[in-house]
Design a protein around this motif. Structure first.
Motif, PDB file in Angstrom:
ATOM      1  N   ASN A 117       0.829  -1.208   0.000  1.00  0.00           N
ATOM      2  CA  ASN A 117       0.000   0.000   0.000  1.00  0.00           C
ATOM      3  C   ASN A 117       0.862   1.258   0.000  1.00  0.00           C
ATOM      4  N   ARG A 118       1.951   1.223   0.739  1.00  0.00           N
ATOM      5  CA  ARG A 118       2.827   2.391   0.780  1.00  0.00           C
ATOM      6  C   ARG A 118       3.486   2.628  -0.579  1.00  0.00           C
ATOM      7  N   GLN A 121       0.790   4.098  -2.894  1.00  0.00           N
ATOM      8  CA  GLN A 121       0.507   5.506  -2.597  1.00  0.00           C
ATOM      9  C   GLN A 121       1.641   6.408  -3.062  1.00  0.00           C
ATOM     10  N   LYS A 124       1.472   6.837  -6.830  1.00  0.00           N
ATOM     11  CA  LYS A 124       0.394   7.726  -7.280  1.00  0.00           C
ATOM     12  C   LYS A 124       0.771   9.190  -7.085  1.00  0.00           C
ATOM     13  N   LYS A 229      -2.212  12.702   3.805  1.00  0.00           N
ATOM     14  CA  LYS A 229      -1.334  11.589   3.424  1.00  0.00           C
ATOM     15  C   LYS A 229      -0.837  10.841   4.660  1.00  0.00           C
ATOM     16  N   SER A 232      -3.648   8.893   6.226  1.00  0.00           N
ATOM     17  CA  SER A 232      -3.912   7.698   5.421  1.00  0.00           C
ATOM     18  C   SER A 232      -2.969   6.568   5.811  1.00  0.00           C
ATOM     19  N   ARG A 233      -1.681   6.892   5.996  1.00  0.00           N
ATOM     20  CA  ARG A 233      -0.707   5.880   6.393  1.00  0.00           C
ATOM     21  C   ARG A 233      -0.988   5.365   7.814  1.00  0.00           C
ATOM     22  N   GLU A 320      -7.142   8.009   1.311  1.00  0.00           N
ATOM     23  CA  GLU A 320      -6.401   7.725   0.081  1.00  0.00           C
ATOM     24  C   GLU A 320      -7.081   8.363  -1.118  1.00  0.00           C
ATOM     25  N   ASN A 324      -5.424  11.246  -3.447  1.00  0.00           N
ATOM     26  CA  ASN A 324      -5.335  11.097  -4.904  1.00  0.00           C
ATOM     27  C   ASN A 324      -6.040  12.251  -5.619  1.00  0.00           C
TER      28      ASN A 324
END
Length: 367
Positions: A117-118, A121, A124, A229, A232-233, A320, A324
């Motif tokens: 996932n990291r 991200q 993106k 961000k 999200s993490r 996320e 984005n």
């Protein structure tokens, strides 16, 4: 000064190439994913590491060989990984929790999902900012090239044909800028290199980074994008750890070890102490402005119905999507602005260079 034979032997036999950096995120993701698959298939640790090492590059293969050697002498997987110095405390502590709780396969799968996932991200965000960055550096190069090479050519023409007349104000300013750039080009490059190094140092230093992020959060759009961000993490980590049935206090300790974001690390220290003293999770989150009200409200509900993993998954998806969207907005906003700025700068330089020629041609026609 002479080195003793023992010291010289130690230096020559030490593999300094291992000190360059840690395992890359991509390599860690592959390692933990493969270990999780092999463990769940009932394959022992020795065979699993041998299978994985065969597919790794030479540097990683040697590191995994050392891990396997330590395991064969009685070390646990977490201790063997820690000895290499190539894994984060988050990885080591997570695996240690999995070993102690008998959920190693789940923890390894959690680590694999985290790094995947990291990576996604980061790709993106990097993809959204690639084009504006290219345009920015192209603009800097184009303007520097024109000031350093094109303008001096025109300046030589002006000195021969227009020695008696005063140059237009805008032309003189551009020539002054060209002279300044030519005379100080190395100092300017050195200044920007030192500036980048200083910003990177401040950003990573525990004390200075607090003030750095305080100022960063004040920047419109950029500050909010960075906050979302990091949240999200945080939600991703909490989602994966709660799914693996790791206790809340242990989860906070693990995230604090790996988050790499000073404001959140400081907030997690307070949260950890509050949880140990018996406070609820959502009540502790209220103490820091980093966490928004919607997150706190949803976590309060999740605590009451014991579904933290579900709530963190929904929050992670929301953040996320927001990151984005904001990254795309930033790209759409910066792209036309940079193109216009580049056009204006190049046009300004060209007009300022041709303006004296128009004046000279006019004076010749009058004569």
């Amino acid at each position: 000064m002479k080195l003793s034979s023992e010291t010289l032997k130690k230096i020559l036999t030490t593999d300094n190439s291992f000190k360059k950096n840690k395992f890359r995120y991509k390599d860690r993701q592959k390692l933990f994913n493969d270990l999780a698959i092999l463990f769940s298939s009932g394959i022992d640790i020795k065979t699993s590491l041998e299978i994985i090492a065969d597919e790794m590059p030479q540097r990683e293969k040697i590191i995994l060989g050392k891990v396997l050697s330590d395991i064969l002498t009685g070390c646990s997987l977490s201790n063997a990984l820690e000895k290499t110095g190539f894994f984060e405390q988050y990885d080591i502590l997570s695996i240690r929790v999995g070993e102690e709780s008998g959920t190693l396969d789940k923890v390894l799968n959690t680590l694999s999902n985290f790094y995947q996932n990291r990576l996604d991200q980061n790709r993106k965000i990097r993809g959204a900012l690639t084009y504006p960055t290219i345009v920015l550096f192209t603009a800097i190069f184009a303007v520097a090239f024109m000031l350093n090479f094109i303008v001096p050519m025109f300046q030589d023409v002006f000195s021969r044909f227009n020695s008696n007349n005063k140059l237009p104000w805008i032309t003189q300013k551009v020539i002054d800028a060209s002279d300044f750039l030519s005379a100080n080009i190395y100092f300017i490059i050195l200044f920007f290199v030192l500036l980048i190094i200083s910003i990177n140092f401040i950003r990573k230093h525990k004390t200075f980074s607090i003030y750095y992020y305080q100022e960063l959060f004040k920047i419109p759009f950029i500050g909010e994008l960075n906050r979302k961000k990091q949240l999200s993490r945080f939600c991703l980590c909490m989602e994966l750890l709660t799914e693996a049935n790791i206790p809340l206090v242990e989860s906070i300790k693990l995230i604090k070890q790996m988050i790499g974001f000073t404001p959140l690390e400081n907030a997690l220290k307070v949260i950890e102490q509050d949880l140990i003293l018996g406070s609820s999770f959502h009540a502790s989150l209220k103490k820091d402005k980093l966490f928004d009200k919607r997150m706190i409200t949803l976590i309060k509900v999740a605590e009451e119905v014991n579904s933290l993993d579900t709530i963190f998954k929904k929050l992670r998806i929301q953040y996320e999507a927001d990151v984005n969207f904001r990254s795309g907005q930033l790209n759409s906003f910066l792209e036309p602005i940079m193109i216009v700025v580049v056009g204006l700068l190049v046009g300004l330089i060209l007009v300022s260079m041709y303006l004296p020629m128009f004046q000279m041609s006019t004076s010749f026609s009058v004569q």
